[in-house]
Design a protein around this motif. Sequence first.
Motif, PDB file in Angstrom:
ATOM      1  N   ASN A   1       0.824  -1.197   0.000  1.00 27.68           N
ATOM      2  CA  ASN A   1       0.000   0.000   0.000  1.00 27.68           C
ATOM      3  C   ASN A   1       0.861   1.251   0.000  1.00 27.68           C
ATOM      4  O   ASN A   1       2.011   1.236   0.452  1.00 27.68           O
ATOM      5  CB  ASN A   1      -0.963   0.005   1.188  1.00 27.68           C
ATOM      6  CG  ASN A   1      -0.232   0.016   2.523  1.00 27.68           C
ATOM      7  OD1 ASN A   1       0.274   1.051   2.953  1.00 27.68           O
ATOM      8  ND2 ASN A   1      -0.185  -1.132   3.193  1.00 27.68           N
TER       9      ASN A   1
ATOM     10  N   THR B   1       0.149   5.600   0.622  1.00 26.62           N
ATOM     11  CA  THR B   1      -0.762   6.709   0.878  1.00 26.62           C
ATOM     12  C   THR B   1       0.013   8.013   0.780  1.00 26.62           C
ATOM     13  O   THR B   1       1.178   8.090   1.162  1.00 26.62           O
ATOM     14  CB  THR B   1      -1.414   6.591   2.265  1.00 26.62           C
ATOM     15  OG1 THR B   1      -0.396   6.604   3.275  1.00 26.62           O
ATOM     16  CG2 THR B   1      -2.222   5.314   2.373  1.00 26.62           C
TER      17      THR B   1
ATOM     18  N   LEU C   1      -3.422   3.798  -2.480  1.00 29.92           N
ATOM     19  CA  LEU C   1      -3.376   2.683  -3.423  1.00 29.92           C
ATOM     20  C   LEU C   1      -3.091   1.418  -2.623  1.00 29.92           C
ATOM     21  O   LEU C   1      -2.098   1.362  -1.882  1.00 29.92           O
ATOM     22  CB  LEU C   1      -2.291   2.919  -4.473  1.00 29.92           C
ATOM     23  CG  LEU C   1      -2.342   2.066  -5.741  1.00 29.92           C
ATOM     24  CD1 LEU C   1      -3.627   2.331  -6.524  1.00 29.92           C
ATOM     25  CD2 LEU C   1      -1.124   2.338  -6.620  1.00 29.92           C
TER      26      LEU C   1
ATOM     27  N   TYR D   1      -2.916  -2.900  -2.736  1.00 28.55           N
ATOM     28  CA  TYR D   1      -2.808  -4.102  -3.572  1.00 28.55           C
ATOM     29  C   TYR D   1      -2.726  -5.315  -2.641  1.00 28.55           C
ATOM     30  O   TYR D   1      -1.871  -5.369  -1.750  1.00 28.55           O
ATOM     31  CB  TYR D   1      -1.563  -4.016  -4.438  1.00 28.55           C
ATOM     32  CG  TYR D   1      -1.348  -5.192  -5.366  1.00 28.55           C
ATOM     33  CD1 TYR D   1      -2.201  -5.425  -6.438  1.00 28.55           C
ATOM     34  CD2 TYR D   1      -0.275  -6.057  -5.181  1.00 28.55           C
ATOM     35  CE1 TYR D   1      -1.995  -6.483  -7.299  1.00 28.55           C
ATOM     36  CE2 TYR D   1      -0.056  -7.122  -6.043  1.00 28.55           C
ATOM     37  CZ  TYR D   1      -0.924  -7.328  -7.107  1.00 28.55           C
ATOM     38  OH  TYR D   1      -0.704  -8.390  -7.951  1.00 28.55           O
TER      39      TYR D   1
ATOM     40  N   LEU E   1      -6.838  -4.650  -6.465  1.00 28.38           N
ATOM     41  CA  LEU E   1      -6.182  -3.343  -6.431  1.00 28.38           C
ATOM     42  C   LEU E   1      -7.247  -2.277  -6.251  1.00 28.38           C
ATOM     43  O   LEU E   1      -8.171  -2.174  -7.059  1.00 28.38           O
ATOM     44  CB  LEU E   1      -5.403  -3.103  -7.732  1.00 28.38           C
ATOM     45  CG  LEU E   1      -4.678  -1.748  -7.849  1.00 28.38           C
ATOM     46  CD1 LEU E   1      -3.586  -1.631  -6.793  1.00 28.38           C
ATOM     47  CD2 LEU E   1      -4.090  -1.582  -9.243  1.00 28.38           C
ATOM     48  N   ASN E   2      -7.122  -1.493  -5.165  1.00 30.50           N
ATOM     49  CA  ASN E   2      -8.080  -0.435  -4.858  1.00 30.50           C
ATOM     50  C   ASN E   2      -7.380   0.919  -4.833  1.00 30.50           C
ATOM     51  O   ASN E   2      -6.232   1.028  -4.394  1.00 30.50           O
ATOM     52  CB  ASN E   2      -8.741  -0.675  -3.494  1.00 30.50           C
ATOM     53  CG  ASN E   2      -9.549  -1.957  -3.461  1.00 30.50           C
ATOM     54  OD1 ASN E   2      -9.950  -2.481  -4.495  1.00 30.50           O
ATOM     55  ND2 ASN E   2      -9.797  -2.464  -2.266  1.00 30.50           N
ATOM     56  N   PHE E   3      -8.098   1.943  -5.292  1.00 28.98           N
ATOM     57  CA  PHE E   3      -7.563   3.309  -5.302  1.00 28.98           C
ATOM     58  C   PHE E   3      -8.578   4.236  -4.637  1.00 28.98           C
ATOM     59  O   PHE E   3      -9.793   4.076  -4.788  1.00 28.98           O
ATOM     60  CB  PHE E   3      -7.323   3.775  -6.740  1.00 28.98           C
ATOM     61  CG  PHE E   3      -7.046   5.255  -6.866  1.00 28.98           C
ATOM     62  CD1 PHE E   3      -5.794   5.761  -6.535  1.00 28.98           C
ATOM     63  CD2 PHE E   3      -8.041   6.128  -7.288  1.00 28.98           C
ATOM     64  CE1 PHE E   3      -5.541   7.126  -6.642  1.00 28.98           C
ATOM     65  CE2 PHE E   3      -7.791   7.486  -7.398  1.00 28.98           C
ATOM     66  CZ  PHE E   3      -6.535   7.994  -7.063  1.00 28.98           C
ATOM     67  N   SER E   4      -8.067   5.213  -3.877  1.00 31.44           N
ATOM     68  CA  SER E   4      -8.961   6.171  -3.236  1.00 31.44           C
ATOM     69  C   SER E   4      -8.382   7.569  -3.328  1.00 31.44           C
ATOM     70  O   SER E   4      -7.163   7.769  -3.322  1.00 31.44           O
ATOM     71  CB  SER E   4      -9.191   5.797  -1.772  1.00 31.44           C
ATOM     72  OG  SER E   4      -8.006   5.940  -1.020  1.00 31.44           O
TER      73      SER E   4
ATOM     74  N   LYS F   1     -13.491   6.627  -5.068  1.00 33.30           N
ATOM     75  CA  LYS F   1     -12.824   5.340  -4.880  1.00 33.30           C
ATOM     76  C   LYS F   1     -13.088   4.422  -6.060  1.00 33.30           C
ATOM     77  O   LYS F   1     -14.169   4.460  -6.663  1.00 33.30           O
ATOM     78  CB  LYS F   1     -13.319   4.661  -3.591  1.00 33.30           C
ATOM     79  CG  LYS F   1     -13.020   5.435  -2.323  1.00 33.30           C
ATOM     80  CD  LYS F   1     -13.664   4.802  -1.116  1.00 33.30           C
ATOM     81  CE  LYS F   1     -13.439   5.650   0.131  1.00 33.30           C
ATOM     82  NZ  LYS F   1     -14.123   5.099   1.320  1.00 33.30           N
TER      83      LYS F   1
END
Length: 1013
Positions: free
Chosen positions: A909, A911, A923, A925, A955-958, A972
């Motif tokens: 991750n 930030t 981000l 993963y 995989l997430n994005f915020s 998000k």
Amino acid sequence: MNKFQITWVAVCAVFLMISSAVAQSSGGIRGIVYDEDFESPLAKAEVTVAETGRNVAATEEGNYVISGLEPGPYTLIVSKEGYTRKVFANVVVPAGCMVDQDASLSGEFTDMEEFVVQDLNMGGASEEGLLNLRMEAPALMDAVGSDLMSQAGASDAAQALTLVPGTTIQDGKYAVVRGLPDRYVSSQMNGVRLPSADPDKRAVQLDQFPSAMIESVQVAKTFTPDQQGDASGGAVNIILKGIPEKRVLEFRVGTKYKTNVGDAGDQFLKDKGTSISAWGHDAGSIQPQDINAQWTGALGVSRGDSPSMYDWSVTAGDKFQIGPDLRVGFIGSVFYKKEASYYEGRDDEYWLDRNYNRSTLVPYFSGGGAYMDYRGEVVPNWRSEGNTSLFDIQKGTEELQWGTLGAVGAETENHELTLLYSYNFSAENTAQLDEDTRGKYYYFPDYDPKDPTSPGGADSDWPRPGRDYSQFAPFRRTEGLEYKERIASSLQLRGKHTLPSGDYRLGSVLTIKEPEFDWTVAKSKSIIDTPDRRTLSTYWLVDENGDPSHKVESGEGGIAELQRNWRKVEEVSDQYFYNMKLPFEAWNGDDGFLKVGAFNDQVDRKYDENTYYTTQTLSYDADWDVLWNEHYSSLSLDMEDYPLDVNYDGKQNVSAWYYMAEIPVFSFFKLMGGARFEKTDISTTMRDVDPDAKLYIPKYNYSSVNFAGNEGDANASVKQNDVLPALGFEFTPHEKITVRGSYTETIARMTFKELAPIQQVEEIGDDIFVGNPDLGLSSLKNYDLRFDYNPYPGGLISLSWFYKKIKDPIDYRQQLLAGSILATTADNYSEGQINGYEIEVRQSMGEWWDLLDGLSVGGNLTYIQSELDASGKEIKDLFDAGLADVVAAEYDGTIRDMMGTPEYLYNLNATYTVPKFGTELGLFYTVKGDALKTAGTQDGGYYFPHVYEKEYATLNFSLSQKLWERWKLGFKVKNLLNPEVQDVYRSKYTGQDMVKNSYKKGVEFSISLGCEF
């Protein structure tokens, strides 16, 4: 370790060496800001370097760090509104070093003003605060706070757990810690063990706790005597939002778009007979079937527009000073969410044909093997009837979730009292369409549904003239409709007291400090109500004249073709516990404690089920793509009561008392130890059962006998007393380095379902499950070792090793009932073990280079090796079926993997925070390695290989942007990679993986707007 783990460790090592080299070129200042009058940390104080103009805000715990300063002297200014400013001149920063500079500010107030810093907060949300808690906790603990949950896009407690090292989620709901599934994990809310209405498990469904109500999720990975005795893998504690430090009013609203749902358009699967209202359908209004009246309700799935998705939440809280030594506070929170999901996938069954071509897996064929040479040559005894199970799946779900949290509290200097109530409601309305057409084309690639003379048709000359092959692997369809409500509520009264007795000097060895006493009384309830679950199974044929026809015919009692089912599971828990802690100052000036306590949890479960079916033969003439509901708007059907319904009462009482101590032997070495004495009493009692029904299944007999005359034998009871010791140490050779180790003993219990020796079916189409009244508890010996390096506030390098040896582990295997029906049962295996390693790194890039200030990166890797000795019934049944050569290939002697234990897990991750502009980026993963899902089994000598869940990554994005002073905009994207999630048959005997289940979750986009007053 394989190449993957070696590469990962090497990258981490290089990463750390580079960070050390870069950090040497510059220095910095760090410290803690205190309130001088109350000697407590002061949050949000501003620290400014006069020469450069750089300033930072202290965290909630008063910590601050200013990095990237060139060597030399600096002037430091510390200030906060309502306090007297302090200036520190000539703070010298050496090259490559951090210099410590704490500050104490005194308040600016007159004698008539009241100034209070104590609060009723029940937990911490910041990552630095949770890291401090981790370093101070007697158990090995990891945690994730609401800040990181928000950045990662975790919408509930289940998703939050995936951010914790070594922790995964089973079936999207249940916690798995270090490879040990829900049986070995204690799930709690504010320390209170929650009941579970899950028909299969005693585990809590964590997806029903939304992030809007959560302050942090804490996972204790080692057992201490003040925890419950079944916390073998860990204790998951959901800390709800507590009474705030200051007055707060927050509002948030959001909406989302899912690609799978959007792509479905007006083809979204629905149930036209049941809908979810604004606050959920009233499940109690759906009455059970009257067998004296015909049923005219909806059958089969329908299609319609994709539903909209949105959510909102409101939180308000405050605290007040009443009198000279009394403070009261409150918090209230309400959330609301409407969701939807849709996916298309496959669900296939394959086996190893014992009679022919054992070199490859072939489609499962009901009623025996399809004895056909796959090169096209016909085997003489090849069947002309039977079904395959190669289903294409479409599934649409509409979901509603809402809930409320309320707490009031009062405290004085020595006493604190809090009353908390939480209520969560969720409703799911699911429509599922399963279609098997690939089975026909597997055996007859040239089949043409419109030509009865084509291979596999009713009037075909191939593969054998004069035979009707239309019923060999015919097109099949199963339509399922299910509405389900889940309710979880908890009322908790908590007290915490310090007895003002003053310090007492015990010779020259110890100074006894004021005793601390805390207690909790809680009543919790969990309900799962599934009214009128409907299942319709049909097949489609084309006769020799080319006329197509859909048919539903009664099978064994008609139960497989058309069924209505009501089920309600209710579980209530009455729980209390209290702890007495006696702190002391040891001979070396360090603090220790002695702690004793008691615990009791009484759980009562009520399980009710009613099933109805029809024996009528139904059909209609139409092409394959015409669904049942498109042809019949309604039907009048005679329904019959199914005599094998399961109704029982379950009781579980767990009572315990414990003692433990932490002794600072030296200033750098502590010993911790104690024991827990726990009593377990579990029982199930059958009720409301047809006495003539063949329900009771004696152990290892697997032939149903009449319930009448065996009522007492069908009941089950387990009682056991356990002494669970724990011994650990904490070694601190340097203020930034901590080494912990422990040896503990724990247990694992069976569930109510696993004890009841009767036939049960969880989901339509699932195998029959038969309980085992002779099950015993499992016992575990746990070894843990962890090295933590905390170079600066918020930074971490951690290495861990853990080993668990399990005696009599409970696992599932397959067994034939009456020699013909495949059923699942629970049994005690001889032993199992888990050996694993964890690596975790958190790094603030601003420590290297001031231009990267605000950027933080982190990662963790868990590597797990598991073994289960499958000797006994599992291996014996395979040998008895003539599969000795298969056993030799599939098992390492008698050893296989434990179910639900992934080979590895890792999270990466990053930030990035820009306080000046109010911008936050994240981000995340996550990768979960292969894990055994179902052990291999056989049916009539045909072998089903082990089923593994394959590795997949998310995989997430915020993005969060502050607008003006009080507003915040969030964006998000979840599951950016949208990987294919697969279960595979994995056979060492044939050397192949064959896909069993496969689907994609889709990409999710969401946007939200929030404000705080």
